[in-house]
Design a protein around this motif. Sequence first.
Motif, PDB file in Angstrom:
ATOM      1  N   GLY B 260       1.592  16.611   3.883  1.00  0.00           N
ATOM      2  CA  GLY B 260       2.129  15.386   3.517  1.00  0.00           C
ATOM      3  C   GLY B 260       2.842  14.851   4.527  1.00  0.00           C
ATOM      4  O   GLY B 260       3.034  13.428   4.787  1.00  0.00           O
ATOM      5  N   ASP B 261       3.428  15.210   5.670  1.00  0.00           N
ATOM      6  CA  ASP B 261       4.273  14.594   6.803  1.00  0.00           C
ATOM      7  C   ASP B 261       3.002  13.669   7.591  1.00  0.00           C
ATOM      8  O   ASP B 261       3.549  13.038   8.485  1.00  0.00           O
ATOM      9  CB  ASP B 261       4.671  15.896   7.639  1.00  0.00           C
ATOM     10  CG  ASP B 261       5.929  16.013   7.307  1.00  0.00           C
ATOM     11  OD1 ASP B 261       6.738  15.225   6.663  1.00  0.00           O
ATOM     12  OD2 ASP B 261       6.634  17.390   7.563  1.00  0.00           O
ATOM     13  N   GLY B 262       1.856  14.074   7.409  1.00  0.00           N
ATOM     14  CA  GLY B 262       0.873  13.254   8.283  1.00  0.00           C
ATOM     15  C   GLY B 262       0.606  11.891   7.474  1.00  0.00           C
ATOM     16  O   GLY B 262      -0.208  11.252   8.291  1.00  0.00           O
ATOM     17  N   SER B 263       1.129  11.319   6.505  1.00  0.00           N
ATOM     18  CA  SER B 263       0.780  10.459   5.818  1.00  0.00           C
ATOM     19  C   SER B 263       1.763   8.994   6.418  1.00  0.00           C
ATOM     20  O   SER B 263       2.915   9.222   7.123  1.00  0.00           O
ATOM     21  CB  SER B 263       1.357  10.424   4.414  1.00  0.00           C
ATOM     22  OG  SER B 263       1.085   9.134   3.721  1.00  0.00           O
ATOM     23  N   TYR B 264       1.035   7.808   6.144  1.00  0.00           N
ATOM     24  CA  TYR B 264       2.099   6.862   6.623  1.00  0.00           C
ATOM     25  C   TYR B 264       3.041   6.457   5.656  1.00  0.00           C
ATOM     26  O   TYR B 264       4.166   5.846   5.866  1.00  0.00           O
ATOM     27  CB  TYR B 264       0.951   5.404   6.641  1.00  0.00           C
ATOM     28  CG  TYR B 264       0.259   5.387   7.894  1.00  0.00           C
ATOM     29  CD1 TYR B 264       0.707   5.038   9.060  1.00  0.00           C
ATOM     30  CD2 TYR B 264      -1.375   5.579   7.749  1.00  0.00           C
ATOM     31  CE1 TYR B 264       0.065   4.775  10.125  1.00  0.00           C
ATOM     32  CE2 TYR B 264      -2.118   5.244   9.031  1.00  0.00           C
ATOM     33  CZ  TYR B 264      -1.220   4.980   9.983  1.00  0.00           C
ATOM     34  OH  TYR B 264      -2.164   4.810  11.409  1.00  0.00           O
TER      35      TYR B 264
END
Lengths: 298, 357
Positions: B260-264
């Motif tokens: 989830g940390d990879g989301s905008y």
Amino acid sequence: MKGFRLRYLIVGLALIGLVNAIILASVAWNRQPPAQSQLLLSERELGSTHTYWRKDNSSLALRLDYRWPSQADNQQYGLSISAEKMAALGFQVPAQVSEAAVSRYRRQLDREALLVLELDGPAYQREVALQRAAHAEALRLQASVPDSKELQDAAKNAGNALEYEQQRASRLLVVDVGADQQALRARYPDRQRYAIVRGIVEARVGSVVSEWTGEGQDPRPQSQRVTWLLGGSASTPGLYSLDLPRRWHAAFDSLPQQDELSGMDYPADQPRFTANVAFGRRLEPWFVEVSVPTTKVQ
Amino acid sequence: MPSLNRSDAQQRADDIGVFNRELARLEAEQVLCLSDSQRANLQEYQQQLLDRYRAAFDIDHDTQTRQLSLGMRIASFLGALTLAASVFFLFYQFWGFFSTAGQVAVLLTASIASFGLTLWVRHRDGAGYFSKLAALVAFTCFVLNIVMLGQVFNITPSANALLPWALYALLLAYACGTRLLLAVGLSCLLAFFAMRIGSWDGIYWLGFAQRPESFIAPALLIFVLPLWLDQRRFDGFALIYRVSGLLGVFLPVLLLAHWGDGSYFDFPPEYIESAYQFAGFILAALVIWLGVRREWPDTVTTGLTFFVLFLYSKLFDWWWQSMPKYLFFLMLGLCAVLILLVLRRLRSRHGLLGGAQ
């Protein structure tokens, strides 16, 4: 069918020609005088790239070695850029530091920025002064307890570090980071001493756990034990490998390699080579001149 | 044969073979009997058709030639890879011996000569084995052209190189009918547009790889492109567009379902992961439905593969820690059986994957 092939031929040749023309035009524009900056470097600032496939690669490239000034309190945990500067570069720096805010700060993407490199200037003199002070302190301690082997070794190491700093360490230091080239140039107008280069800035976080000085076990929650330090670091992928044109290969190949130097006596004040490196309008570097001193004592 | 490609011609030739075998059986069972003149007309027509296909597409006329063709395709692919590697190392081996002007001249000449050679080979090679090989070498020369000019002149690395690589790979793919280069070209195009989205507002261009969502919009565009641009003349090209587009959507969704940390989006990572897990199932089901409806077996297969991947990764999250391993794998096996049952039902109902053809 023939017309079809002809169309592919024309489009393909046009694409190849156009791409090469754009690249060469941008190179010509970058190198149009006057250069943005021009530095006289030596082997202290230009390291060999040591390609591991040297026998399969006949080209020669050098790496621009620069460093960040030593931190005064030695407590910054690799945070070369301050939080204030990070905010100025466009990073969202939280006003209130909490675990969630730190996590949000850390996951920001890298940003493009400009780095100011200073050659043999006040920042380098400060590094020498720091080493000199450390050496003097080590000698003082050794003199106070002359029998201590540990202090003798410390004094010897401090002497070696001072010698390294004065004779072999890179004199090129990062003295500023910014986003506006004109503003940086106005602040650092000397083009023979200050080069502005492209870099990438990364958000980084350090943490310090404060010691519990009270009685018994530390009752504080984790969030109160840890102090977060926000900042950043920068790198310059465009300067990892600077191509050395063929006309200087022979002179460069005749130089002893770093591992052969220990058996030779080179004058300390004489560089193995000097290279005039220019940075153009696009801040891309190139070698203007490379010279190897002829007086070599073996 | 204006809109016929090699696959269509091969399919027709195979159909002729099947038809002749069935005809022989029917005649043996005395269900159908052709007169001599009918048989002669049929054979003459079939022979003319097959001769025309052989001349135009170098199709395989029996099982033996088909096996040999497969071998030639493999040899062509391996040859192309090794020749490309050879060109790469050849450049570096002698690179340092040229002056800067000589290096530029060598790079430009190599690009132009390899492109010309590819078109010339294409003209002579009907089956395309050699032209595909030459096309990959030409692409390697062009990639080296740009990369090495960048090295010679110390140009700051940039993702803009992806656009000319994409255009050149697509040009070679269409000129030579090379699906491999089409996939390479689409990958470069996808990366280029993802980079343009990801490097907005001063973000460093390599940051696009840390935000997989950048890939989704360009990948969707690639998926729908063959609906607007007719690809029937090019053997298997529509399939490559669809599969590349689907991979460009599914892989980021799969990644974000676990990262989830990879989301905008600035929400807690666990919310983002749950949302993408849900979106992954819905998307996979939609893709399977679309594939069945439009009779795109490649789309159905890709959708199914990702549906199973989403399902298994979710089951892993739920049960790997809490269940004994024998029970966990038993559950996976039962899920596989369930999927088989559902697929069999779909197959008998809708003729999925040729069931009712």
